[in-house]
Motif scaffolding. Structure first.
Motif, PDB file in Angstrom:
ATOM      1  N   PHE A  94     -44.523  -9.772   6.845  1.00 29.05           N
ATOM      2  CA  PHE A  94     -44.592 -10.852   5.863  1.00 29.05           C
ATOM      3  C   PHE A  94     -44.776 -10.312   4.447  1.00 29.05           C
ATOM      4  O   PHE A  94     -44.252 -10.868   3.482  1.00 29.05           O
ATOM      5  N   GLY A  95     -45.485  -9.219   4.306  1.00 31.08           N
ATOM      6  CA  GLY A  95     -45.653  -8.591   2.993  1.00 31.08           C
ATOM      7  C   GLY A  95     -44.322  -8.085   2.450  1.00 31.08           C
ATOM      8  O   GLY A  95     -44.001  -8.255   1.277  1.00 31.08           O
ATOM      9  N   VAL A  96     -43.534  -7.430   3.341  1.00 34.85           N
ATOM     10  CA  VAL A  96     -42.214  -6.927   2.928  1.00 34.85           C
ATOM     11  C   VAL A  96     -41.309  -8.100   2.541  1.00 34.85           C
ATOM     12  O   VAL A  96     -40.580  -8.039   1.543  1.00 34.85           O
ATOM     13  N   LEU A  97     -41.329  -9.175   3.320  1.00 40.51           N
ATOM     14  CA  LEU A  97     -40.522 -10.359   2.984  1.00 40.51           C
ATOM     15  C   LEU A  97     -40.943 -10.963   1.649  1.00 40.51           C
ATOM     16  O   LEU A  97     -40.101 -11.398   0.852  1.00 40.51           O
ATOM     17  N   ALA A  98     -42.234 -10.992   1.374  1.00 40.07           N
ATOM     18  CA  ALA A  98     -42.725 -11.528   0.103  1.00 40.07           C
ATOM     19  C   ALA A  98     -42.257 -10.657  -1.058  1.00 40.07           C
ATOM     20  O   ALA A  98     -41.812 -11.163  -2.094  1.00 40.07           O
TER      21      ALA A  98
ATOM     22  N   ALA B 263     -39.590  -8.701  -1.065  1.00 42.20           N
ATOM     23  CA  ALA B 263     -38.137  -8.886  -1.179  1.00 42.20           C
ATOM     24  C   ALA B 263     -37.819 -10.197  -1.894  1.00 42.20           C
ATOM     25  O   ALA B 263     -36.925 -10.268  -2.737  1.00 42.20           O
ATOM     26  N   GLY B 264     -38.565 -11.249  -1.594  1.00 43.40           N
ATOM     27  CA  GLY B 264     -38.358 -12.535  -2.270  1.00 43.40           C
ATOM     28  C   GLY B 264     -38.632 -12.442  -3.756  1.00 43.40           C
ATOM     29  O   GLY B 264     -37.894 -13.000  -4.576  1.00 43.40           O
ATOM     30  N   HIS B 265     -39.687 -11.697  -4.119  1.00 43.00           N
ATOM     31  CA  HIS B 265     -40.006 -11.510  -5.539  1.00 43.00           C
ATOM     32  C   HIS B 265     -38.910 -10.708  -6.235  1.00 43.00           C
ATOM     33  O   HIS B 265     -38.547 -10.988  -7.386  1.00 43.00           O
TER      34      HIS B 265
ATOM     35  N   VAL C 125     -35.707 -10.583  -5.420  1.00 41.92           N
ATOM     36  CA  VAL C 125     -34.557 -11.482  -5.575  1.00 41.92           C
ATOM     37  C   VAL C 125     -34.807 -12.441  -6.738  1.00 41.92           C
ATOM     38  O   VAL C 125     -33.920 -12.709  -7.556  1.00 41.92           O
ATOM     39  N   ALA C 126     -36.026 -12.964  -6.841  1.00 39.77           N
ATOM     40  CA  ALA C 126     -36.358 -13.885  -7.929  1.00 39.77           C
ATOM     41  C   ALA C 126     -36.250 -13.186  -9.282  1.00 39.77           C
ATOM     42  O   ALA C 126     -35.717 -13.753 -10.246  1.00 39.77           O
ATOM     43  N   LEU C 127     -36.727 -11.948  -9.375  1.00 44.98           N
ATOM     44  CA  LEU C 127     -36.644 -11.209 -10.637  1.00 44.98           C
ATOM     45  C   LEU C 127     -35.194 -10.916 -11.010  1.00 44.98           C
ATOM     46  O   LEU C 127     -34.808 -11.018 -12.193  1.00 44.98           O
ATOM     47  N   ILE C 128     -34.366 -10.585 -10.024  1.00 45.43           N
ATOM     48  CA  ILE C 128     -32.939 -10.340 -10.287  1.00 45.43           C
ATOM     49  C   ILE C 128     -32.282 -11.626 -10.777  1.00 45.43           C
ATOM     50  O   ILE C 128     -31.490 -11.621 -11.729  1.00 45.43           O
ATOM     51  N   ALA C 129     -32.624 -12.754 -10.174  1.00 50.91           N
ATOM     52  CA  ALA C 129     -32.052 -14.043 -10.586  1.00 50.91           C
ATOM     53  C   ALA C 129     -32.471 -14.392 -12.010  1.00 50.91           C
ATOM     54  O   ALA C 129     -31.658 -14.865 -12.813  1.00 50.91           O
ATOM     55  N   ILE C 130     -33.728 -14.147 -12.347  1.00 50.72           N
ATOM     56  CA  ILE C 130     -34.202 -14.414 -13.717  1.00 50.72           C
ATOM     57  C   ILE C 130     -33.482 -13.505 -14.700  1.00 50.72           C
ATOM     58  O   ILE C 130     -33.039 -13.955 -15.767  1.00 50.72           O
ATOM     59  N   TRP C 131     -33.355 -12.233 -14.368  1.00 49.26           N
ATOM     60  CA  TRP C 131     -32.640 -11.291 -15.246  1.00 49.26           C
ATOM     61  C   TRP C 131     -31.194 -11.748 -15.446  1.00 49.26           C
ATOM     62  O   TRP C 131     -30.681 -11.746 -16.559  1.00 49.26           O
TER      63      TRP C 131
END
Length: 166
Positions: free
Chosen positions: A13-17, A19-21, A23-29
């Motif tokens: 779950f830590g790795v998934l969290a 990875a989600g962050h 992806v979110a940072l790439i989307a914001i960039w």
């Protein structure tokens, strides 16, 4: 229990969290770096709209300057456009003319000998059936002056790319 066993679910779950962050940072960039592209596309769209409006205004002014009466009807035969010469010929303003149908009873249309023209023989009705009519002469009563005048009408259908009359 479910979370106990050979798999360390906390680590999964830590790795998934993480990875989600990421992806979110790439989307914001991506959103920040491509915001300029969206703004420039919006500016270009505004320019195209202004050019289109200016072209439409010039076309309208040109059609109104033509000394020949020009009208356009919809598929039901109701006026959707009439130039200045058509308003003078028919004796009605835009507010009175647009939406009216072009038929014998309204306009006092008769053959030159005085017989009423059947509605299905009128040039506009024939054009709506796909026929091109050239030089159809008839008498017409001007709505404002009640004066009869001999007019020669040419009517043609306007078709879309599929051959349907518009």
């Amino acid at each position: 229990m479910f979370l106990e066993g050979e798999i360390n679910w906390t680590l999964v779950f830590g790795v998934l969290a993480v990875a989600g962050h990421v992806v979110a940072l790439i989307a914001i960039w991506y959103a920040v770096t491509h915001r300029v592209r969206h703004a420039s596309a919006s500016d270009e769209l505004n320019v195209v709209q202004r050019v289109g409006e200016a072209s439409e205004k010039r076309l309208f002014e040109t059609l109104n300057a033509i000394p020949v009466a020009l009208v356009e009807t919809d598929r039901q035969g109701k006026f959707v456009f009439a130039n200045r010469a058509a308003h003078q010929l028919l004796g009605r303003r835009d507010a009175e003319l647009l939406g009216l149908r072009f038929h014998s009873a309204t306009w006092g249309i008769t053959f030159p000998d005085g017989k009423a023209v059947p509605p299905d023989l009128l040039p506009s009705a024939r054009a709506l059936r796909g026929q091109t009519v050239r030089g159809f002469q008839h008498l017409l009563v001007n709505a404002s002056t009640r004066r009869k005048m001999l007019v020669s009408v040419t009517a043609m259908p306007i078709e879309n790319e599929f051959g349907q009359i518009t």
